[in-house]
Design a protein around this motif. Structure first.
Motif, PDB file in Angstrom:
ATOM      1  N   ARG A   1      67.475  -0.655 -43.552  1.00 40.62           N
ATOM      2  CA  ARG A   1      66.483  -0.951 -42.514  1.00 40.62           C
ATOM      3  C   ARG A   1      65.485  -2.015 -42.968  1.00 40.62           C
ATOM      4  NH1 ARG A   1      64.235   3.869 -39.445  1.00 40.62           N
ATOM      5  NH2 ARG A   1      66.028   3.373 -38.210  1.00 40.62           N
ATOM      6  N   LEU A   2      65.161  -2.018 -44.257  1.00 44.93           N
ATOM      7  CA  LEU A   2      64.150  -2.946 -44.772  1.00 44.93           C
ATOM      8  C   LEU A   2      64.768  -4.128 -45.513  1.00 44.93           C
ATOM      9  CD1 LEU A   2      61.742  -0.198 -46.154  1.00 44.93           C
ATOM     10  CD2 LEU A   2      61.465  -1.512 -44.038  1.00 44.93           C
ATOM     11  N   GLY A   3      66.079  -4.286 -45.410  1.00 46.78           N
ATOM     12  CA  GLY A   3      66.807  -5.292 -46.167  1.00 46.78           C
ATOM     13  C   GLY A   3      66.338  -6.714 -45.980  1.00 46.78           C
ATOM     14  N   ASP A   4      65.869  -7.055 -44.789  1.00 46.22           N
ATOM     15  CA  ASP A   4      65.457  -8.442 -44.565  1.00 46.22           C
ATOM     16  C   ASP A   4      63.946  -8.651 -44.743  1.00 46.22           C
ATOM     17  OD1 ASP A   4      64.744  -7.050 -42.281  1.00 46.22           O
ATOM     18  OD2 ASP A   4      65.380  -8.619 -40.891  1.00 46.22           O
ATOM     19  N   TRP A   5      63.251  -7.627 -45.226  1.00 49.23           N
ATOM     20  CA  TRP A   5      61.824  -7.764 -45.494  1.00 49.23           C
ATOM     21  C   TRP A   5      61.633  -8.429 -46.854  1.00 49.23           C
ATOM     22  CZ3 TRP A   5      57.888  -3.690 -43.673  1.00 49.23           C
ATOM     23  CH2 TRP A   5      58.190  -3.253 -42.378  1.00 49.23           C
ATOM     24  N   SER A   6      60.625  -9.264 -46.960  1.00 56.44           N
ATOM     25  CA  SER A   6      60.311  -9.887 -48.242  1.00 56.44           C
ATOM     26  C   SER A   6      59.683  -8.844 -49.175  1.00 56.44           C
ATOM     27  CB  SER A   6      59.332 -11.048 -48.043  1.00 56.44           C
ATOM     28  OG  SER A   6      58.048 -10.551 -47.687  1.00 56.44           O
ATOM     29  N   ALA A   7      59.707  -9.145 -50.460  1.00 52.92           N
ATOM     30  CA  ALA A   7      59.079  -8.256 -51.444  1.00 52.92           C
ATOM     31  C   ALA A   7      57.592  -8.096 -51.145  1.00 52.92           C
ATOM     32  CB  ALA A   7      59.292  -8.797 -52.857  1.00 52.92           C
ATOM     33  N   GLU A   8      56.959  -9.170 -50.698  1.00 55.32           N
ATOM     34  CA  GLU A   8      55.530  -9.123 -50.361  1.00 55.32           C
ATOM     35  C   GLU A   8      55.279  -8.205 -49.163  1.00 55.32           C
ATOM     36  OE1 GLU A   8      57.248 -12.098 -50.615  1.00 55.32           O
ATOM     37  OE2 GLU A   8      56.610 -12.514 -52.666  1.00 55.32           O
ATOM     38  N   ASP A   9      56.138  -8.309 -48.131  1.00 57.42           N
ATOM     39  CA  ASP A   9      55.991  -7.434 -46.958  1.00 57.42           C
ATOM     40  C   ASP A   9      56.172  -5.972 -47.340  1.00 57.42           C
ATOM     41  OD1 ASP A   9      55.419  -9.501 -45.214  1.00 57.42           O
ATOM     42  OD2 ASP A   9      57.459  -9.590 -44.370  1.00 57.42           O
ATOM     43  N   LEU A  10      57.169  -5.697 -48.187  1.00 58.18           N
ATOM     44  CA  LEU A  10      57.401  -4.323 -48.632  1.00 58.18           C
ATOM     45  C   LEU A  10      56.205  -3.790 -49.414  1.00 58.18           C
ATOM     46  CD1 LEU A  10      61.132  -4.495 -49.758  1.00 58.18           C
ATOM     47  CD2 LEU A  10      60.214  -3.242 -47.796  1.00 58.18           C
ATOM     48  N   ALA A  11      55.678  -4.599 -50.309  1.00 60.70           N
ATOM     49  CA  ALA A  11      54.518  -4.172 -51.103  1.00 60.70           C
ATOM     50  C   ALA A  11      53.313  -3.909 -50.206  1.00 60.70           C
ATOM     51  CB  ALA A  11      54.184  -5.225 -52.157  1.00 60.70           C
ATOM     52  N   ARG A  12      53.096  -4.794 -49.228  1.00 56.33           N
ATOM     53  CA  ARG A  12      51.975  -4.622 -48.295  1.00 56.33           C
ATOM     54  C   ARG A  12      52.149  -3.349 -47.465  1.00 56.33           C
ATOM     55  NH1 ARG A  12      51.380  -9.879 -47.647  1.00 56.33           N
ATOM     56  NH2 ARG A  12      53.055 -10.047 -46.144  1.00 56.33           N
ATOM     57  N   PHE A  13      53.364  -3.141 -46.954  1.00 61.37           N
ATOM     58  CA  PHE A  13      53.649  -1.950 -46.150  1.00 61.37           C
ATOM     59  C   PHE A  13      53.442  -0.687 -46.987  1.00 61.37           C
ATOM     60  CE2 PHE A  13      57.002   0.764 -43.912  1.00 61.37           C
ATOM     61  CZ  PHE A  13      56.191   1.056 -42.827  1.00 61.37           C
ATOM     62  N   ALA A  14      53.949  -0.687 -48.222  1.00 59.33           N
ATOM     63  CA  ALA A  14      53.765   0.463 -49.113  1.00 59.33           C
ATOM     64  C   ALA A  14      52.274   0.718 -49.362  1.00 59.33           C
ATOM     65  CB  ALA A  14      54.496   0.221 -50.436  1.00 59.33           C
ATOM     66  N   ASP A  15      51.516  -0.343 -49.595  1.00 62.23           N
ATOM     67  CA  ASP A  15      50.074  -0.189 -49.809  1.00 62.23           C
ATOM     68  C   ASP A  15      49.382   0.376 -48.572  1.00 62.23           C
ATOM     69  OD1 ASP A  15      50.204  -1.117 -52.415  1.00 62.23           O
ATOM     70  OD2 ASP A  15      49.584  -3.166 -51.893  1.00 62.23           O
TER      71      ASP A  15
END
Length: 144
Positions: A118-132
């Motif tokens: 589901r999150l495969g096309d998210w950038s590492a920055e987007d994932l980190a922001r979402f996690a935060d």
């Protein structure tokens, strides 16, 4: 812009509700006898390498009777066992059984794969922001 803020809060509420419904449905497919609440409690017990039922109730803001029913179900399924606390034999500590640990391992892999997809096309920055943002949101909830 108050209208924009209200609209954003409405969107967040709607999307978190949809997320919770999908999570319940996914949990039911992974183990039909294990509701999402029970799975969550089992995972918490495993992560903490044992805990008391009162700790679960406090952490998840659940009524003690709800936790008691869920723990009883986990015990009936052979996924959790009670052990006396070595420091105070009056206290019962919940621990995952081998079956509980195996179940968590197998479901963790499939859940992780689903999130990766589901999150495969998210950038590492987007994932980190979402996690935060999720950590921040959940910290505010538990502080209530």
């Amino acid at each position: 812009m108050p209208g924009t803020r209200d609209a954003s809060v409405d969107t967040i509420q709607r999307e978190l509700t949809a997320f919770a419904r999908r999570a319940r449905a996914t949990a039911a497919r992974l183990h039909p006898e294990l509701p999402l609440v029970s799975y969550t409690l089992l995972a918490h017990i495993d992560e903490r390498e044992g805990c008391r039922a009162t700790d679960l109730a406090a952490h998840y803001l659940l009524d003690k009777s709800t936790v008691s029913r869920q723990v009883a179900s986990l015990e009936r399924l052979g996924l959790v066992e009670r052990r006396s606390d070595p420091a105070d034999h009056r206290v019962q500590v919940l621990h995952p059984t081998e079956a509980g640990t195996r179940l968590l391992s197998s479901t963790h892999a499939s859940r992780r794969a689903a999130y990766q997809e589901r999150l495969g096309d998210w950038s590492a920055e987007d994932l980190a922001r979402f996690a935060d943002y999720l950590l921040r949101y959940n910290s505010a909830v538990t502080a209530e």
